[in-house]
Write an enzyme that holds these catalytic residues in place. Sequence first.
Site, PDB file in Angstrom:
ATOM      1  N   HIS A 140      39.615  43.915  42.819  1.00 18.70           N
ATOM      2  CA  HIS A 140      39.737  42.510  43.216  1.00 18.70           C
ATOM      3  C   HIS A 140      38.612  42.085  44.168  1.00 18.70           C
ATOM      4  O   HIS A 140      38.205  40.925  44.157  1.00 18.70           O
ATOM      5  CB  HIS A 140      41.103  42.247  43.849  1.00 18.70           C
ATOM      6  CG  HIS A 140      42.203  42.188  42.834  1.00 18.70           C
ATOM      7  ND1 HIS A 140      43.529  42.113  43.182  1.00 18.70           N
ATOM      8  CD2 HIS A 140      42.193  42.181  41.484  1.00 18.70           C
ATOM      9  CE1 HIS A 140      44.270  42.069  42.094  1.00 18.70           C
ATOM     10  NE2 HIS A 140      43.474  42.116  41.056  1.00 18.70           N
ATOM     11  N   HIS A 171      39.815  44.320  34.779  1.00 18.71           N
ATOM     12  CA  HIS A 171      40.770  45.425  34.764  1.00 18.71           C
ATOM     13  C   HIS A 171      42.079  44.978  34.101  1.00 18.71           C
ATOM     14  O   HIS A 171      42.320  43.802  33.910  1.00 18.71           O
ATOM     15  CB  HIS A 171      41.022  45.950  36.183  1.00 18.71           C
ATOM     16  CG  HIS A 171      41.553  44.912  37.125  1.00 18.71           C
ATOM     17  ND1 HIS A 171      40.743  43.959  37.710  1.00 18.71           N
ATOM     18  CD2 HIS A 171      42.809  44.665  37.568  1.00 18.71           C
ATOM     19  CE1 HIS A 171      41.481  43.177  38.482  1.00 18.71           C
ATOM     20  NE2 HIS A 171      42.745  43.578  38.405  1.00 18.71           N
ATOM     21  N   CYS A 227      54.354  40.304  37.719  1.00 15.36           N
ATOM     22  CA  CYS A 227      53.041  40.733  37.218  1.00 15.36           C
ATOM     23  C   CYS A 227      52.611  41.919  38.079  1.00 15.36           C
ATOM     24  O   CYS A 227      53.030  42.040  39.217  1.00 15.36           O
ATOM     25  CB  CYS A 227      51.949  39.711  37.376  1.00 15.36           C
ATOM     26  SG  CYS A 227      52.336  38.027  37.473  1.00 15.36           S
ATOM     27  N   HIS A 230      49.696  45.661  37.886  1.00 13.08           N
ATOM     28  CA  HIS A 230      48.600  46.398  37.279  1.00 13.08           C
ATOM     29  C   HIS A 230      49.066  47.814  36.960  1.00 13.08           C
ATOM     30  O   HIS A 230      49.589  48.494  37.846  1.00 13.08           O
ATOM     31  CB  HIS A 230      47.416  46.482  38.243  1.00 13.08           C
ATOM     32  CG  HIS A 230      46.962  45.158  38.731  1.00 13.08           C
ATOM     33  ND1 HIS A 230      47.580  44.488  39.764  1.00 13.08           N
ATOM     34  CD2 HIS A 230      45.966  44.353  38.303  1.00 13.08           C
ATOM     35  CE1 HIS A 230      46.977  43.337  39.963  1.00 13.08           C
ATOM     36  NE2 HIS A 230      45.995  43.222  39.099  1.00 13.08           N
ATOM     37  N   GLU A 242      60.855  44.193  41.542  1.00 12.64           N
ATOM     38  CA  GLU A 242      60.742  42.848  42.109  1.00 12.64           C
ATOM     39  C   GLU A 242      62.017  42.024  41.958  1.00 12.64           C
ATOM     40  O   GLU A 242      62.406  41.316  42.884  1.00 12.64           O
ATOM     41  CB  GLU A 242      59.566  42.093  41.475  1.00 12.64           C
ATOM     42  CG  GLU A 242      58.228  42.643  41.889  1.00 12.64           C
ATOM     43  CD  GLU A 242      57.068  41.718  41.581  1.00 12.64           C
ATOM     44  OE1 GLU A 242      57.287  40.501  41.414  1.00 12.64           O
ATOM     45  OE2 GLU A 242      55.930  42.218  41.520  1.00 12.64           O
ATOM     46  N   GLU A 277      40.324  37.828  40.837  1.00 15.04           N
ATOM     47  CA  GLU A 277      41.112  38.432  39.768  1.00 15.04           C
ATOM     48  C   GLU A 277      40.337  38.228  38.473  1.00 15.04           C
ATOM     49  O   GLU A 277      40.101  37.100  38.054  1.00 15.04           O
ATOM     50  CB  GLU A 277      42.494  37.787  39.654  1.00 15.04           C
ATOM     51  CG  GLU A 277      43.451  38.291  40.688  1.00 15.04           C
ATOM     52  CD  GLU A 277      44.904  38.154  40.248  1.00 15.04           C
ATOM     53  OE1 GLU A 277      45.213  37.310  39.392  1.00 15.04           O
ATOM     54  OE2 GLU A 277      45.717  38.909  40.782  1.00 15.04           O
ATOM     55  N   GLU A 289      41.003  39.733  34.946  1.00 14.44           N
ATOM     56  CA  GLU A 289      42.023  40.586  34.354  1.00 14.44           C
ATOM     57  C   GLU A 289      42.147  40.430  32.848  1.00 14.44           C
ATOM     58  O   GLU A 289      42.019  39.335  32.312  1.00 14.44           O
ATOM     59  CB  GLU A 289      43.370  40.303  35.024  1.00 14.44           C
ATOM     60  CG  GLU A 289      43.249  40.513  36.513  1.00 14.44           C
ATOM     61  CD  GLU A 289      44.563  40.613  37.257  1.00 14.44           C
ATOM     62  OE1 GLU A 289      45.595  40.171  36.733  1.00 14.44           O
ATOM     63  OE2 GLU A 289      44.532  41.139  38.384  1.00 14.44           O
TER      64      GLU A 289
END
Length: 163
Positions: free
Chosen positions: A7, A13, A48, A50, A68, A93, A95
Amino acid sequence: MEKMEAHKKGILHRAFSVFIFNSKGEMLLQQRAYSKYHSGDLWTNACCSHPQTGEDIVNTAQKRLYEEMGFQTELNKIFDFIYRVEFDNGLIEHEFDHVYVGEYNGRIKMNPEEVQDFCFKNLDDIRYSLSIKPQKYTAWFQLAFPKIESWWKRQQQQQVASS
């Protein structure tokens, strides 16, 4: 590469986004905890994150949804997209986002370290809110929502055609 380093450098990524609907066709939104390292206090999709190197994305998405929002449900991948957004705090970001959907009607037990509030809203209300107050939503949600809405409409048309 570690998430924060990616980031800071804006390196492309992998990421995933989970969208949850209830049986009434309403989308689950979460308001990110204010303390998040970016986009705190903003509304977004159910979760969301990674995946780590070598991790199966759908399993990681299911695990993160439980961490979460406190529930598990089957997730199905519906599309991918790439986005790049620069934040005021200097993070970027960039992504390759794998997007999953699921259905859930049960109890939600949000993690207050990640989420400060949640609600279910119909897509028309979300679209209207995005049009008048886009600053209340995360950048990736603003990009993904039209794609999700198109997917949802196709699903509804297929159900009508098959009945």
